[in-house]
Motif scaffolding. Structure first.
Motif, PDB file in Angstrom:
ATOM      1  N   PRO A  57     139.627 -81.904  24.257  1.00  0.00           N
ATOM      2  CA  PRO A  57     140.450 -80.739  24.622  1.00  0.00           C
ATOM      3  C   PRO A  57     141.353 -80.238  23.495  1.00  0.00           C
ATOM      4  CG  PRO A  57     140.391 -82.261  26.453  1.00  0.00           C
ATOM      5  CD  PRO A  57     139.658 -82.935  25.321  1.00  0.00           C
ATOM      6  N   SER A  58     141.897 -81.142  22.676  1.00  0.00           N
ATOM      7  CA  SER A  58     142.801 -80.719  21.593  1.00  0.00           C
ATOM      8  C   SER A  58     142.091 -79.866  20.550  1.00  0.00           C
ATOM      9  CB  SER A  58     143.426 -81.945  20.923  1.00  0.00           C
ATOM     10  OG  SER A  58     142.403 -82.723  20.323  1.00  0.00           O
ATOM     11  N   GLU A  59     140.746 -80.002  20.472  1.00  0.00           N
ATOM     12  CA  GLU A  59     139.996 -79.246  19.459  1.00  0.00           C
ATOM     13  C   GLU A  59     139.863 -77.769  19.807  1.00  0.00           C
ATOM     14  OE1 GLU A  59     136.801 -81.801  17.322  1.00  0.00           O
ATOM     15  OE2 GLU A  59     136.707 -82.356  19.434  1.00  0.00           O
ATOM     16  N   LEU A  60     140.213 -77.408  21.033  1.00  0.00           N
ATOM     17  CA  LEU A  60     140.173 -75.985  21.405  1.00  0.00           C
ATOM     18  C   LEU A  60     141.273 -75.197  20.706  1.00  0.00           C
ATOM     19  CD1 LEU A  60     139.428 -75.797  25.231  1.00  0.00           C
ATOM     20  CD2 LEU A  60     137.901 -75.331  23.335  1.00  0.00           C
ATOM     21  N   ALA A  61     142.210 -75.903  20.085  1.00  0.00           N
ATOM     22  CA  ALA A  61     143.329 -75.225  19.410  1.00  0.00           C
ATOM     23  C   ALA A  61     142.833 -74.257  18.342  1.00  0.00           C
ATOM     24  CB  ALA A  61     144.265 -76.261  18.786  1.00  0.00           C
ATOM     25  N   CYS A  77     140.188 -72.381  18.628  1.00  0.00           N
ATOM     26  CA  CYS A  77     139.585 -71.192  19.261  1.00  0.00           C
ATOM     27  C   CYS A  77     140.681 -70.138  19.430  1.00  0.00           C
ATOM     28  CB  CYS A  77     139.025 -71.530  20.638  1.00  0.00           C
ATOM     29  SG  CYS A  77     137.574 -72.568  20.594  1.00  0.00           S
ATOM     30  N   GLN A  78     140.335 -68.866  19.199  1.00  0.00           N
ATOM     31  CA  GLN A  78     141.352 -67.813  19.279  1.00  0.00           C
ATOM     32  C   GLN A  78     141.837 -67.574  20.705  1.00  0.00           C
ATOM     33  OE1 GLN A  78     139.788 -64.356  17.269  1.00  0.00           O
ATOM     34  NE2 GLN A  78     139.319 -65.545  15.431  1.00  0.00           N
ATOM     35  N   ARG A  79     140.899 -67.577  21.653  1.00  0.00           N
ATOM     36  CA  ARG A  79     141.284 -67.339  23.057  1.00  0.00           C
ATOM     37  C   ARG A  79     140.589 -68.350  23.940  1.00  0.00           C
ATOM     38  NH1 ARG A  79     143.554 -62.762  24.533  1.00  0.00           N
ATOM     39  NH2 ARG A  79     142.882 -63.085  26.662  1.00  0.00           N
ATOM     40  N   VAL A  80     141.353 -69.047  24.772  1.00  0.00           N
ATOM     41  CA  VAL A  80     140.768 -69.999  25.712  1.00  0.00           C
ATOM     42  C   VAL A  80     141.083 -69.503  27.120  1.00  0.00           C
ATOM     43  CG1 VAL A  80     140.641 -72.401  26.455  1.00  0.00           C
ATOM     44  CG2 VAL A  80     141.140 -71.867  24.055  1.00  0.00           C
ATOM     45  N   ILE A  81     140.040 -69.109  27.835  1.00  0.00           N
ATOM     46  CA  ILE A  81     140.206 -68.542  29.172  1.00  0.00           C
ATOM     47  C   ILE A  81     139.801 -69.604  30.201  1.00  0.00           C
ATOM     48  CG2 ILE A  81     139.506 -66.692  30.755  1.00  0.00           C
ATOM     49  CD1 ILE A  81     138.584 -65.115  28.175  1.00  0.00           C
ATOM     50  N   ALA A  90     136.692 -69.124  24.204  1.00  0.00           N
ATOM     51  CA  ALA A  90     136.174 -70.268  24.972  1.00  0.00           C
ATOM     52  C   ALA A  90     136.389 -69.975  26.450  1.00  0.00           C
ATOM     53  CB  ALA A  90     136.901 -71.542  24.571  1.00  0.00           C
ATOM     54  N   LEU A  91     135.347 -70.173  27.232  1.00  0.00           N
ATOM     55  CA  LEU A  91     135.403 -69.949  28.677  1.00  0.00           C
ATOM     56  C   LEU A  91     135.233 -71.312  29.336  1.00  0.00           C
ATOM     57  CD1 LEU A  91     135.432 -67.591  30.778  1.00  0.00           C
ATOM     58  CD2 LEU A  91     132.936 -67.730  30.758  1.00  0.00           C
ATOM     59  N   VAL A  92     136.288 -71.799  29.965  1.00  0.00           N
ATOM     60  CA  VAL A  92     136.275 -73.199  30.414  1.00  0.00           C
ATOM     61  C   VAL A  92     136.666 -73.344  31.885  1.00  0.00           C
ATOM     62  CG1 VAL A  92     136.793 -74.085  28.109  1.00  0.00           C
ATOM     63  CG2 VAL A  92     138.666 -73.566  29.629  1.00  0.00           C
ATOM     64  N   GLY A  93     135.994 -74.251  32.563  1.00  0.00           N
ATOM     65  CA  GLY A  93     136.369 -74.589  33.921  1.00  0.00           C
ATOM     66  C   GLY A  93     137.521 -75.585  33.903  1.00  0.00           C
ATOM     67  N   GLU A 129     126.253 -79.580  14.289  1.00  0.00           N
ATOM     68  CA  GLU A 129     126.294 -78.152  13.931  1.00  0.00           C
ATOM     69  C   GLU A 129     126.693 -77.290  15.124  1.00  0.00           C
ATOM     70  OE1 GLU A 129     122.467 -77.247  12.266  1.00  0.00           O
ATOM     71  OE2 GLU A 129     122.868 -78.459  10.464  1.00  0.00           O
ATOM     72  N   VAL A 130     126.141 -77.613  16.297  1.00  0.00           N
ATOM     73  CA  VAL A 130     126.458 -76.829  17.506  1.00  0.00           C
ATOM     74  C   VAL A 130     127.936 -77.008  17.871  1.00  0.00           C
ATOM     75  CG1 VAL A 130     125.928 -76.443  19.946  1.00  0.00           C
ATOM     76  CG2 VAL A 130     124.093 -76.991  18.348  1.00  0.00           C
ATOM     77  N   LEU A 131     128.426 -78.251  17.813  1.00  0.00           N
ATOM     78  CA  LEU A 131     129.829 -78.506  18.164  1.00  0.00           C
ATOM     79  C   LEU A 131     130.782 -77.885  17.139  1.00  0.00           C
ATOM     80  CD1 LEU A 131     129.600 -82.141  19.585  1.00  0.00           C
ATOM     81  CD2 LEU A 131     129.954 -80.023  20.868  1.00  0.00           C
ATOM     82  N   ASP A 132     130.374 -77.841  15.865  1.00  0.00           N
ATOM     83  CA  ASP A 132     131.200 -77.170  14.837  1.00  0.00           C
ATOM     84  C   ASP A 132     131.310 -75.674  15.133  1.00  0.00           C
ATOM     85  OD1 ASP A 132     131.819 -79.439  13.437  1.00  0.00           O
ATOM     86  OD2 ASP A 132     130.260 -79.182  11.907  1.00  0.00           O
ATOM     87  N   LEU A 133     130.203 -75.102  15.582  1.00  0.00           N
ATOM     88  CA  LEU A 133     130.188 -73.676  15.945  1.00  0.00           C
ATOM     89  C   LEU A 133     131.127 -73.445  17.134  1.00  0.00           C
ATOM     90  CD1 LEU A 133     128.659 -71.085  15.103  1.00  0.00           C
ATOM     91  CD2 LEU A 133     126.916 -71.654  16.792  1.00  0.00           C
ATOM     92  N   ALA A 134     131.064 -74.337  18.122  1.00  0.00           N
ATOM     93  CA  ALA A 134     131.908 -74.226  19.321  1.00  0.00           C
ATOM     94  C   ALA A 134     133.386 -74.386  18.967  1.00  0.00           C
ATOM     95  CB  ALA A 134     131.507 -75.284  20.342  1.00  0.00           C
TER      96      ALA A 134
END
Length: 234
Positions: free
Chosen positions: A179-183, A185-189, A117-120, A106-111
């Motif tokens: 990483p491909s699942e971030l597609a 997300c609307q904005r990946v910073i 997304a704010l990523v290092g 559930e948490v990963l589905d939300l993410a």
């Protein structure tokens, strides 16, 4: 250290300008994200939900992604959802089992469907890389990793210079979004600092993982020069 603080401050104000009430903000751990959290300043509360993109590693404030998520939520006036899972399972089988546990799923589905997304973006150079704070890797294995063409770490996945996820045993034990699942997300910073991050940044850009990047001037200039050089060569 000062440079990272400046990058954190710039990314924090960018984040505050970007988010809207109702947003889900997904984050990784890391020193860069930690610097953003510490520099958040806002004169209003945002009705946002902050959620981890990866499992966590106890021990340092920046490797414990649940801790960063709750701090960020507190500073923005929102709420945090915790991911109660380690970053590395003991085996691929254990990882698959944990990824299917409802509370983790559930948490990963939300993410996965976050607005922001704010990523290092991490380095794997044998000295000074915080990837090795996440998982102990012997000196010989570190050199072997770099020798096999692994240039960086993104969402704790080891990646090649073209952005593809490496076929490396540690990657198969990760409790994290791919990483491909971030597609979705609307904005990946992306947030990063230091010239040892040039190759990892290029790899993350080659993979198409980032919409925007906040980095120090020297690193950003070097990345742009390399990209221009690659364009001319092509």
């Amino acid at each position: 250290r000062t440079t990272l603080r400046q990058v954190g401050r710039a990314a924090a104000s960018h984040l505050v300008e970007t988010i809207r009430d109702g947003d889900v903000i997904a984050i990784t751990g890391g020193k860069g994200v930690g610097a953003v959290v510490q520099n958040i300043e806002t004169d209003r509360a945002f009705d946002v939900t902050v959620v981890p993109l990866t499992g966590g590693v106890q021990g340092k404030y920046y490797t414990d992604v649940n801790h960063l998520a709750s701090q960020l939520a507190e500073r923005l006036g929102g709420r945090a959802v915790m991911l109660h899972a380690p970053l590395f399972a003991e085996s691929r089988e254990q990882r698959d089992m944990l990824m299917n546990v409802n509370s983790i799923k559930e948490v990963l589905d939300l993410a996965r469907n976050a607005q922001v997304a704010l990523v290092g973006v991490g380095s794997v150079e044998p000295d000074g890389s915080s990837y090795y704070d996440l998982h102990h890797v012997s000196e010989a294995d570190r050199k072997m990793m770099v020798g096999t063409g692994i240039v960086g770490e993104f969402l704790a996945h080891l990646i090649h210079q073209n952005g593809t996820v490496a076929n490396f045993a540690l990657n198969s034990k990760l409790i994290a979004l791919d990483p491909s699942e971030l597609a979705s997300c609307q904005r990946v910073i992306g947030i990063t600092s230091g010239t040892q991050k040039i190759k990892p940044i290029r790899a993350a850009l080659a993979g198409g993982y980032l919409n925007s990047l906040v980095a120090d001037e020297e690193t950003a200039r070097a990345v742009l020069q390399e990209l221009e050089g690659a364009d001319h060569a092509a």
